[in-house]
Design an enzyme around this catalytic site. Sequence first.
Site, mmCIF file in Angstrom:
data_model
loop_
_atom_site.group_PDB
_atom_site.id
_atom_site.type_symbol
_atom_site.label_atom_id
_atom_site.label_comp_id
_atom_site.label_asym_id
_atom_site.label_seq_id
_atom_site.Cartn_x
_atom_site.Cartn_y
_atom_site.Cartn_z
ATOM 1 N N LYS A 94 -24.883 27.457 -12.803
ATOM 2 C CA LYS A 94 -26.244 27.966 -12.635
ATOM 3 C C LYS A 94 -27.228 27.249 -13.551
ATOM 4 O O LYS A 94 -28.365 26.966 -13.140
ATOM 5 C CB LYS A 94 -26.282 29.469 -12.897
ATOM 6 C CG LYS A 94 -27.667 30.060 -12.673
ATOM 7 C CD LYS A 94 -27.682 31.553 -12.516
ATOM 8 C CE LYS A 94 -29.080 32.040 -12.163
ATOM 9 N NZ LYS A 94 -29.127 33.480 -11.872
ATOM 10 N N MET A 111 1.306 36.685 19.987
ATOM 11 C CA MET A 111 2.327 35.693 19.657
ATOM 12 C C MET A 111 3.398 36.291 18.754
ATOM 13 O O MET A 111 4.575 35.937 18.849
ATOM 14 C CB MET A 111 1.685 34.467 19.002
ATOM 15 C CG MET A 111 2.631 33.273 18.903
ATOM 16 S SD MET A 111 3.236 32.688 20.505
ATOM 17 C CE MET A 111 1.842 31.712 21.064
ATOM 18 N N PHE A 139 -18.558 36.922 -15.850
ATOM 19 C CA PHE A 139 -18.705 37.686 -14.617
ATOM 20 C C PHE A 139 -18.771 36.746 -13.418
ATOM 21 O O PHE A 139 -19.533 35.796 -13.397
ATOM 22 C CB PHE A 139 -19.969 38.549 -14.686
ATOM 23 C CG PHE A 139 -20.258 39.308 -13.428
ATOM 24 C CD1 PHE A 139 -19.428 40.330 -13.007
ATOM 25 C CD2 PHE A 139 -21.369 38.985 -12.656
ATOM 26 C CE1 PHE A 139 -19.692 41.028 -11.834
ATOM 27 C CE2 PHE A 139 -21.647 39.683 -11.490
ATOM 28 C CZ PHE A 139 -20.798 40.696 -11.071
ATOM 29 N N GLN A 140 -17.958 37.013 -12.427
ATOM 30 C CA GLN A 140 -17.861 36.233 -11.199
ATOM 31 C C GLN A 140 -17.518 34.764 -11.475
ATOM 32 O O GLN A 140 -18.028 33.857 -10.818
ATOM 33 C CB GLN A 140 -19.140 36.344 -10.366
ATOM 34 C CG GLN A 140 -19.326 37.749 -9.767
ATOM 35 C CD GLN A 140 -20.391 37.807 -8.701
ATOM 36 O OE1 GLN A 140 -21.358 37.038 -8.710
ATOM 37 N NE2 GLN A 140 -20.242 38.747 -7.768
ATOM 38 N N GLU A 168 -18.388 34.923 3.651
ATOM 39 C CA GLU A 168 -18.334 33.499 3.293
ATOM 40 C C GLU A 168 -17.307 32.718 4.118
ATOM 41 O O GLU A 168 -17.491 31.532 4.385
ATOM 42 C CB GLU A 168 -18.050 33.336 1.803
ATOM 43 C CG GLU A 168 -19.197 33.735 0.891
ATOM 44 C CD GLU A 168 -19.181 35.203 0.499
ATOM 45 O OE1 GLU A 168 -20.018 35.613 -0.326
ATOM 46 O OE2 GLU A 168 -18.306 35.940 1.028
#
Length: 588
Positions: A162, A478, A112-113, A50
């Site tokens: 949802k 760096m 959940f999630q 993602e």
Amino acid sequence: MQISGAEIVVRCLQEEGVEFVFGYPGGAVLEIYDAIFRQDAFKHVLVRHEQAAVHAADAYSRSSDKVGVALVTSGPGATNAVTGIATAYMDSIPMVVLSGQVSTPAIGLDAFQEVDMVGITRPCVKHNFLVKDVAELADTIKKAFYIAKTGRPGPVVVDIPKDVTQALAEFRYPESVHIRSYVPVTRGHPGQIKKAVNLLLEAKRPYVYIGGGAVQGNASAEVTEFVRMLGVPCTNTLMGLGAYPGTDRQFLGMLGMHGTYEANMAMQYCDVLVAVGARFDDRVVSVPEHFLSQPKKIIHIDVDPSSIAKRVKVDVPIVGDVKHVLREMIDLLRHQGTAPNPQHLSDWWETIEGWRKHDCLLYTPSDALIKPQYVVQKLYEITGGNAIVTSDVGQHQMWAAQYYRYNRPKQWLNSGGLGTMGFGLPAAIGAQLANPDAQVACITGEGSIQMNIQELSTAKQYHTPVKVVALNNLYLGMVRQWQEFFYGTRYSESYMDSLPDFVKIAEAYGHVGFKIEKPSDVEPVLREAFSPALKERLVFMDFRTDQSENVFPMVQNGKGLDQMDLPPHMHKVQGVPFENNRDYGNMC
């Protein structure tokens, strides 16, 4: 007729003329993915992480005039996107991120999630929404696109539960948006513009400082006309590269921590400074007190009023779209028929040319070791300076900024504000999709490329033939440079001693790979990579570069712009750091 919330989302994206959606499916957004499957107005790009989806959407936006769109699921999908969102926020990139959320009855119950996407992203978005009513979905998405691309651009998150994607409603997409509390100023105040022009005409040592706002504001033409009309020197920030032609004599190079000697000295010792779409950040002016120790009048033009005088007190603030403000300043100058005093300007240019003659970007060539600067110079030469260049973060980023001359805006794409490793490859994919006929090169390091190397799979699936230029010195470059300078060469966890075979990795993903260890092979391999024979292939070039090379000039933390660490050939110049002599006339 009523349609589902998921179908409303898809119809909204179609109404906005969206071409690509970068995303990764999951349970909370499956209704949206099903609606995407049943349409062909835009294309979905399946990334492998993602974070990469948001970076790709970000670069798609940076390299075009469109708003990038990313789609992620709830929970870890949403949190994985946060780094990309923060990257876009710091660099003022217009983007809409659609995130799935658990059903509204489950919000707040540790479902959940479930994560609080609105709360998590609040500090790093321009705005965000949680849509709990399907009837408000279309209006909200319209507002999201409007907010993302107006005023100071930025990412907007729309969090969609949802059950909202499953609910039914009639689809009506608003033709326009009015938000009472959000009315960006576009036109500068006429009185302030006149004051700025008069101040500029009285200057003895004028200087124009151009930031990313000139790129995002599509003001490159106005910036170029303004600078050339006045005949004054100018500089670009890291984010502003390309806003003014990098090969033009009036351009002194990038300024700041790794800016050129002449650009930094001019910034420190100018007497009238015009800041265009820039924010005087710490990597540009370092310590404000030191920067202001040399008397100067500052004109600051920015669409975001909160950016003006945030770090540095200014004398003439102008809030407005930089494109419109510069156009008004140009028209006023033309109407008045006046210009800066030619003698003063001639003296100023003589001083600048004295600084410029030191050639601060000079490095020592080698027949035995590949110099990273040489690779970037050859890339510039072989692509004719026309490639879109993305980068990750580190030494390679600075060399890409210093040695590739950017002559047009939206040609240089990098994570400037947040400094995000892993940006380069997904950004190159997004830029290639936005510009299918362009040459796109990703300049990266062996550390950064491994942050999102799985996107080589995405590049294969969507036929994006980017050219990966890995400047591989076996170190987090760096970090190693700072450890050499400030930590007694104690290279704590900066050495990479278990690197993979990048050629085999590239080939495993179905691409072409080269390992380059000799300077004499640099040009031939680059030419082959950009040849017609490999035009349609992603090419991964693993350049084994000199481990001892450092980025110069360098302004240390807490030091002034005229207190640079300079390359070896300029050490005699360093003997006159001007610390004990602040009189401009005596100094020059």
